[in-house]
Design a protein around this motif. Structure first.
Motif, mmCIF file in Angstrom:
data_model
loop_
_atom_site.group_PDB
_atom_site.id
_atom_site.type_symbol
_atom_site.label_atom_id
_atom_site.label_comp_id
_atom_site.label_asym_id
_atom_site.label_seq_id
_atom_site.Cartn_x
_atom_site.Cartn_y
_atom_site.Cartn_z
ATOM 1 N N ARG A 53 63.096 30.533 0.114
ATOM 2 C CA ARG A 53 64.287 31.014 0.822
ATOM 3 C C ARG A 53 64.616 32.430 0.377
ATOM 4 N N ARG B 297 66.351 34.167 5.695
ATOM 5 C CA ARG B 297 65.027 33.833 6.219
ATOM 6 C C ARG B 297 64.260 32.982 5.215
ATOM 7 N N TRP B 298 63.181 32.367 5.701
ATOM 8 C CA TRP B 298 62.298 31.595 4.824
ATOM 9 C C TRP B 298 60.879 32.124 4.939
ATOM 10 N N GLU C 80 58.521 36.747 11.769
ATOM 11 C CA GLU C 80 58.951 38.142 11.874
ATOM 12 C C GLU C 80 58.009 39.143 11.215
ATOM 13 N N TRP D 221 57.687 35.920 6.697
ATOM 14 C CA TRP D 221 59.120 35.698 6.806
ATOM 15 C C TRP D 221 59.431 35.232 8.221
ATOM 16 N N ARG E 30 62.690 33.298 10.813
ATOM 17 C CA ARG E 30 64.055 32.826 11.000
ATOM 18 C C ARG E 30 64.028 31.475 11.700
#
Length: 347
Positions: free
Chosen positions: A85, A90-91, A127, A139, A141
Motif C-alpha cells: 500500500r 494506490r497499491w 498506472e 502502481w 488504483r
C-alpha cells in the motif's frame, strides 16, 4: 557473487508441517545450525536449548494478507497479487495468469492503462511501474478499499511448488498482530512460522527475551529475484532500548527472518545504535554493507539467486553460508515457506 547451488524439486515443502502426518504441530520441522562453518542438525523444538539466557529474538509481527484476488482483464482471466500500500492510496500489484492447476504464472503485456474487473465488482486500473528495478510490479488504483476487498474475496498467495490451497491461518505466525488500517504482508514472514506458544513460553522461561518489529513484506515472485524494493517498517522504542541493553550485557541479538534484519538494520545508525524509527526502507543488506545491530539470524532456506542470500552472507560470511547450504542439500532439508529453518550464530 553469492553462493551457487541447485535445489532438487523434491525438496520443496508442498504442505505445512502439521499437515504432513497426524498429531504434528507446525514446529515439526528441522533446524540446521551454523556456527561459522561448523554445522549441526536439530529439531526445531530444540531451539530453546541452543540459545542462552540474555539472548534476544527479534520477531516480525506483520500479519499475512489474503492478497490474491481473481479478476478479468478484457476477456482474459487474471489473478492480482496485492503487494504494498502506497502513501497516496494506490497499491503495488502484480498481474498473473492462472495456470489451470490452482496457481499462477508470470503474465506478459501489463502496461499503463490496463483495467481489471475484480471479484465483487471492484475495478482496478494500472498506472505506472513501481520502479525500474521491479518490472513485475505496478502502481494501481482500486475503486474500493483494498483491505475489505481482500477480506471478502482474497486468498493467500500460492506458488506452483505447493500441493494445494491452505487456509489463511496456515500463513499466520504466532507473532502476527492485526493492524488498524488492514495492512500487512503479501507473503508470510515465514521464519516465524514454526514457533508455537509452547516454544515461546519455553524460550522466555529460559531467559531468552522476545521483542517485536514490523515489516510488511511485498510480493516476492518465485520466478524472479529482483533486489528488495521499499517496504514499510517500524521499530518501536521499547525494542530499540532492549536491543541496546542486550548488546551491552553481552547477549546476542538474533533476528527471526530476513524481514526482521531489514527492519533492525534500517533503524541502526552508523554507530550501531538502534533507535525507534518507522516509515519506508529501501535498505539492501549486503556483505559489503555488513550488519550493525544483528548477531545471528533464524531464517528459511532460500533459492539460488535470491537476494536474501547476500543478507545471510552479511550476517555469517560467505564460507559459513556455503557450508550450511551444502549440508542442507546433503541432509535433504525442505525449502520454501513450509520448509525447514536455518539458525546462523557467531562462534
Amino acid at each position: 557473487m553469492t553462493v551457487t547451488f541447485r535445489v532438487p524439486e523434491e525438496l520443496s515443502a508442498r504442505v505445512p508441517a502439521e499437515r504432513r502426518a497426524p498429531g504434528r504441530d507446525r514446529d515439526a520441522v528441522r533446524l540446521l545450525v551454523s556456527r561459522g562453518t561448523e554445522v549441526s542438525h536439530h529439531a526445531f523444538a530444540e531451539l530453546p536449548l541452543l540459545l542462552s539466557a540474555g539472548d534476544l529474538l527479534v520477531v516480525n509481527t506483520s500479519p499475512t494478507l489474503a492478497a490474491a484476488v481473481d479478476g478479468r482483464a478484457g476477456d482474459a482471466r487474471v489473478v492480482v497479487h496485492f503487494s504494498t500500500r502506497g502513501d497516496d492510496g494506490r497499491w503495488a500489484v502484480e498481474l498473473r495468469d492462472p495456470d489451470g492447476r490452482g496457481t499462477t504464472r508470470v503474465r506478459a503485456g501489463t502496461r499503463a492503462g490496463t483495467g481489471v474487473r475484480l471479484a465483487g465488482g471492484a475495478r482496478l486500473r494500472v498506472e505506472e511501474p513501481l520502479s525500474a528495478g521491479a518490472p513485475r510490479l505496478w502502481w494501481a488504483r482500486v475503486s474500493r478499499d483494498v483491505p475489505g476487498l481482500l477480506r471478502a474475496h482474497g486468498r493467500p498467495i500460492r506458488y506452483a511448488y505447493t500441493e494445494r490451497d491452505q487456509p489463511l491461518s496456515a500463513y499466520q505466525t504466532v507473532f502476527a498482530l492485526p493492524s488498524r488500517d488492514g495492512s500487512g504482508s503479501a507473503e508470510m514472514p515465514s521464519a516465524g512460522r514454526p514457533f508455537t506458544a509452547r516454544t515461546v513460553t519455553e524460550l522466555v522461561s529460559r531467559g531468552v527475551q522476545v521483542a517485536p518489529v514490523r515489516l510488511d513484506t511485498g510480493v516476492a515472485s518465485a520466478e524472479a529475484h529482483e533486489p528488495p524494493y521499499p517496504e514499510r517498517f517500524a521499530v518501536p522504542e521499547a525494542t530499540a532500548r532492549l536491543v541496546g541493553a542486550v548488546r551491552e550485557g553481552g547477549g546476542r541479538v538474533v533476528a527471526v527472518g530476513t524481514t526482521a534484519v531489514r527492519a533492525l538494520e534500517s533503524a541502526a545508525g552508523p554507530d550501531g545504535v538502534v533507535r525507534a524509527r518507522a516509515g519506508w526502507t529501501d535498505l539492501v543488506v549486503t556483505p559489503e554493507r555488513g550488519v550493525r545491530a544483528v548477531d545471528g539470524l533464524l531464517t528459511g532456506l532460500h533459492e539460488p539467486g535470491a537476494s536474501h542470500l547476500l543478507m545471510l552472507e552479511a550476517v555469517a560470511g560467505r564460507e559459513a553460508v556455503a557450508r550450511g547450504y551444502e549440508e542442507a542439500l546433503d541432509g535433504r532439508y525442505l525449502w520454501h515457506e513450509f520448509g525447514d529453518v536455518h539458525l546462523l550464530l557467531p562462534y
